[in-house]
Design an enzyme around this catalytic site. Sequence first.
Site, PDB file in Angstrom:
ATOM      1  N   TYR A   1     -43.230  -4.184  19.070  1.00 39.80           N
ATOM      2  CA  TYR A   1     -41.949  -4.435  19.759  1.00 39.80           C
ATOM      3  C   TYR A   1     -41.490  -5.895  19.651  1.00 39.80           C
ATOM      4  O   TYR A   1     -40.404  -6.220  20.059  1.00 39.80           O
ATOM      5  CB  TYR A   1     -42.061  -4.112  21.253  1.00 39.80           C
ATOM      6  CG  TYR A   1     -42.108  -2.645  21.642  1.00 39.80           C
ATOM      7  CD1 TYR A   1     -42.017  -1.615  20.721  1.00 39.80           C
ATOM      8  CD2 TYR A   1     -42.226  -2.296  22.995  1.00 39.80           C
ATOM      9  CE1 TYR A   1     -42.062  -0.284  21.124  1.00 39.80           C
ATOM     10  CE2 TYR A   1     -42.258  -0.971  23.401  1.00 39.80           C
ATOM     11  CZ  TYR A   1     -42.186   0.027  22.464  1.00 39.80           C
ATOM     12  OH  TYR A   1     -42.234   1.327  22.883  1.00 39.80           O
TER      13      TYR A   1
ATOM     14  N   HIS B   1     -49.802   4.703  19.616  1.00 40.27           N
ATOM     15  CA  HIS B   1     -48.341   4.857  19.658  1.00 40.27           C
ATOM     16  C   HIS B   1     -47.874   6.230  19.167  1.00 40.27           C
ATOM     17  O   HIS B   1     -46.937   6.807  19.724  1.00 40.27           O
ATOM     18  CB  HIS B   1     -47.689   3.747  18.823  1.00 40.27           C
ATOM     19  CG  HIS B   1     -46.329   3.356  19.302  1.00 40.27           C
ATOM     20  ND1 HIS B   1     -45.814   2.104  19.123  1.00 40.27           N
ATOM     21  CD2 HIS B   1     -45.361   4.042  19.944  1.00 40.27           C
ATOM     22  CE1 HIS B   1     -44.596   2.041  19.640  1.00 40.27           C
ATOM     23  NE2 HIS B   1     -44.303   3.209  20.141  1.00 40.27           N
TER      24      HIS B   1
END
Length: 299
Positions: free
Chosen positions: A48, A132
């Site tokens: 991110y 993830h």
Amino acid sequence: MKKLTTKNGKSIPPIGLGTFPFEGRVMANVVKSAVELGYRLIDTADDYRGESGIGLAIKEMQAEGDYKRGDLFIQTKISDNNAHVDEPLSGVFFNPKSKFMQRHTVEEIVREKVETSLSELGTNYLDSLLIHYPFPEYFVDIWKVMIELKKEGLVRYIGVSNFHERHIEMLIKETKEAPEINECYASPIGIKKRLIEYCDSCNCLFMTYSPLMDLASGRITEEPLTSMMAKYKKSAAQIILRWNIERGCMPLPKTQTPKRLKENFDVLDFSMDEKEVAYISSLNIDYQYLVESKICPGI
Ligand SMILES: NC(=O)c1ccc[n+]([C@@H]2O[C@H](COP(=O)([O-])OP(=O)(O)OC[C@H]3O[C@@H](n4cnc5c(N)ncnc54)[C@H](OP(=O)(O)O)[C@@H]3O)[C@@H](O)[C@H]2O)c1
């Protein structure tokens, strides 16, 4: 809802902070404002580009004497790319075709990723670490390393994201350890009933990402929620966030707007009855926002 605690033993509120795509100073300011309002769980990922901004917030809050590291709950993820390198690395990790994967073991990669996240966040432990996506061929091996990291005390809770029942079943079959968290999309138009019931049966907390995206995009309108909004004097966003909590799911809303940051946390002073929860769930059309698994849509 399954309760999570901070390292100092306090239960965290049933709502967390989504942080993508904030970075640097902007991220630090959002995190500090959120913690001041009562948020404790901060959700990020190694791809991110936001971990160092969260690290800055932690450092400043500790220096200002307001909050210790043990008051917070920091959650990050293991992804197939790496935001800390400026190369286009998408798919380099956990991709059987990548030369990189032929030179390194899963254990080496996971440990290095965790070390990088710890360094970016400026901390010596993670409250929670998630896989993830269910990277085919790799997610069971990643999970085995994560079990070790938890035993070593580097990570307090281990979990997954975008996992279906079959992926979780495979983890349990191979390791006898169910994930403690599964972070997925859910919404009144995509309620994920079966998956949530399955997670509950494994004592796995369902965290909801993008909980307000369908409202923000207009796929959900306020119209079916107006009577509840009037009854509870809450906005449509607050009704949807509370619906998540009533279902035992922890929503992770993100906002760049200070007023909404406060509004989104202000959902702990009312509750809905079963009929109201069922009514919101009846808006379901099995909508799916984002491809849950960018590299294994079929498995
Ligand atoms: N694990 C995964 O694969 C995955 C995937 C996606 C997201 N996530 C995580 O989940 C977090 C949240 O997801 P998201 O950012 O995609 O969606 P979201 O939190 O549902 O936010 C969607 C949009 O809703 C707006 N919003 C926020 N509060 C609002 C309110 N009270 N009223 C009306 N609109 C409001 C925000 O705009 P403003 O900012 O303009 O307020 C935002 O752009 C991410 O930040 C990330 O941490 C994880």
